[in-house]
Design an enzyme around this catalytic site. Structure first.
Site, PDB file in Angstrom:
ATOM      1  N   HIS A 111       0.823  -1.212   0.000  1.00  0.00           N
ATOM      2  CA  HIS A 111       0.000   0.000   0.000  1.00  0.00           C
ATOM      3  C   HIS A 111       0.853   1.257   0.000  1.00  0.00           C
ATOM      4  CE1 HIS A 111      -3.595  -2.313   0.616  1.00  0.00           C
ATOM      5  NE2 HIS A 111      -3.133  -2.830   1.735  1.00  0.00           N
ATOM      6  N   HIS A 136       5.615   7.077   6.384  1.00  0.00           N
ATOM      7  CA  HIS A 136       5.294   6.518   5.072  1.00  0.00           C
ATOM      8  C   HIS A 136       4.838   7.632   4.147  1.00  0.00           C
ATOM      9  CE1 HIS A 136       1.418   6.484   7.263  1.00  0.00           C
ATOM     10  NE2 HIS A 136       0.973   6.924   6.108  1.00  0.00           N
ATOM     11  N   GLU A 149      -2.736  13.659   0.240  1.00  0.00           N
ATOM     12  CA  GLU A 149      -4.044  13.325   0.798  1.00  0.00           C
ATOM     13  C   GLU A 149      -4.728  14.598   1.274  1.00  0.00           C
ATOM     14  OE1 GLU A 149      -3.335   9.810   3.479  1.00  0.00           O
ATOM     15  OE2 GLU A 149      -4.305   8.923   1.722  1.00  0.00           O
ATOM     16  N   HIS A 162       3.736  11.154   6.001  1.00  0.00           N
ATOM     17  CA  HIS A 162       3.088  11.036   7.304  1.00  0.00           C
ATOM     18  C   HIS A 162       4.062  10.431   8.308  1.00  0.00           C
ATOM     19  CE1 HIS A 162      -1.160  10.959   5.352  1.00  0.00           C
ATOM     20  NE2 HIS A 162      -0.693  12.182   5.489  1.00  0.00           N
ATOM     21  N   THR A 244      -5.874   7.356   7.431  1.00  0.00           N
ATOM     22  CA  THR A 244      -6.386   7.542   6.072  1.00  0.00           C
ATOM     23  C   THR A 244      -6.459   6.218   5.322  1.00  0.00           C
ATOM     24  OG1 THR A 244      -4.204   7.983   5.117  1.00  0.00           O
ATOM     25  CG2 THR A 244      -5.422   9.871   5.985  1.00  0.00           C
TER      26      THR A 244
END
Ligand SMILES: *[C@@H]1O[C@H](CO)[C@@H](O)[C@H](O)[C@H]1NC(C)=O
Length: 363
Positions: A111, A136, A149, A162, A244
């Site tokens: 991801h 990440h 985001e 983040h 998120t």
């Protein structure tokens, strides 16, 4: 009959396990077009073989109810509706400049790319002490402008970093703190494309080729993690939100910095084109791993600073400029015509003087 009961059991177990699976594609991104085949897990995902259907972000809440709740992240931060809070002091970052002597784990989890962080890194300036756990990234894909985001005034940037921390005063671990109210504190750094290569981001990006496939890991020599942040750390937004990604726990005290970090266009390309979300062939590029902005609902976004930007948008500025130009032109034309009229009148007067005086001289 027994066979059927067994088959149902198998389907049920697989379906239950399949609840772990999620992707980013959503109908909102495809806008009206029929779903592409890749959207259906029957064709792309073995562990979800019995669950035919989309797993994109618009459907996260089917398996993870909290994703459909009312205090989700990310958000679009509208700077004209944030509340200035003079109490918001800059966070103190401890242990960020030299996180450890040990190498740090860098992991492609399918991801995102995730760097593990040691507990010698922690934040002060929040209600409790928050210890770092991992950082990440989120990004878009080649040729598309978005990737972050969070948005500021509906503007997304190329990527977002983040840095995830948990309340170590109250909890033993990240996983224990993650579902708890205010259990997590995440720093959000918007990343845009700049002129030059960012040497600090290179500590992460230069290792991506070692972990191209899902579940691959490598180690990275320790570096100054603090330099991943933008220089102005006193300007930030603060709000209560969520993870998120599923399970979207609403446990995050967010700090989103106003200033952006910059990476070069080549560095962004590495992020876009190196990682795969799959373990093996067929390889599927790990791209567009960002969630769309979520409704703010009744939440308040605080700002540590007063906006100095002009209150006009680009569109308003443009129409203002055009208006002024047209106004000036009209005024110029008016002056021109008035001047012409005055001149005509004067000439007319002179002529009549000549006419009336002419017979006099002849006489
Ligand atoms: C976040 O929620 C907590 C607890 O409900 C509250 O005390 C705090 O003021 C909120 N923070 C913001 C920025 O809204």
């Amino acid at each position: 009959m027994l066979f059927f009961t067994l088959l149902l059991e198998v389907i049920w177990i697989l379906a239950a396990e399949g609840g772990q699976h999620w992707t980013y594609e959503g109908e909102s991104r495809i806008q009206g077009l029929p779903l592409p085949l890749s959207h259906w897990d029957l064709f792309t995902c073995r562990e979800d073989f019995f669950r035919v259907g989309p797993h994109g972000q618009d459907h996260w809440s089917a398996s993870y109810p909290e994703c459909g709740s009312n205090a989700q992240s990310p958000i679009n931060i509208q700077t004209d509706s944030v509340t200035f809070d003079p109490e918001l002091r800059p966070l103190q970052l401890h242990g960020y400049d030299q996180p450890s002597t040990e190498p740090l784990d860098l992991h492609n989890n399918g991801h995102t790319v995730k760097l593990s962080l040691p507990s010698t890194m922690y934040l002060e300036g929040l209600p409790r002490k928050y210890v770092a756990a991992q950082l990440h990234l989120h990004w878009g894909k080649t040729g598309s402008l978005g990737g972050s985001e969070h948005q500021i005034n509906s503007e997304a940037t190329a990527a977002e970093l983040h840095i995830v921390h948990y309340d170590s005063d109250s909890y033993e671990s990240l996983s224990e703190a993650a579902p708890k109210p205010q259990g997590l504190a995440v720093l959000g750094i918007l990343i845009e494309v700049g002129e030059t290569k960012n040497p600090v981001y290179e500590h992460i990006l230069s290792h991506l080729h070692e972990i191209r496939h899902k579940d691959q890991k490598t180690s990275v020599p320790p570096f100054n993690v603090g330099e991943l942040l933008p220089p102005r750390r006193d300007q930030f937004f603060r709000y209560n939100g969520s993870l998120t990604t599923p399970p979207c726990y609403q446990s995050v005290l967010w700090t989103v910095f106003n200033q952006r970090a910059q990476i070069s266009v080549e560095q962004l390309k590495e992020l876009h084109e190196t990682l795969f979300s799959t373990e093996e062939e067929p390889s599927k590029l790990l791209v567009q791993n960002y969630r769309a902005p979520q409704p703010l609902n009744q939440r308040i976004v605080s700002a540590s600073f007063i906006q100095v930007q002009s209150s006009y948008t680009t569109g308003e500025m443009l129409s203002l400029g055009v208006g002024i130009l047209v106004g000036c032109l009209c005024l110029l034309l008016a002056v021109y015509f008035i001047a012409r009229k005055i001149r005509k009148k004067r000439l007319g007067n002179r002529k009549s003087v000549v006419f009336t005086s002419a017979p006099a001289t002849e006489a």
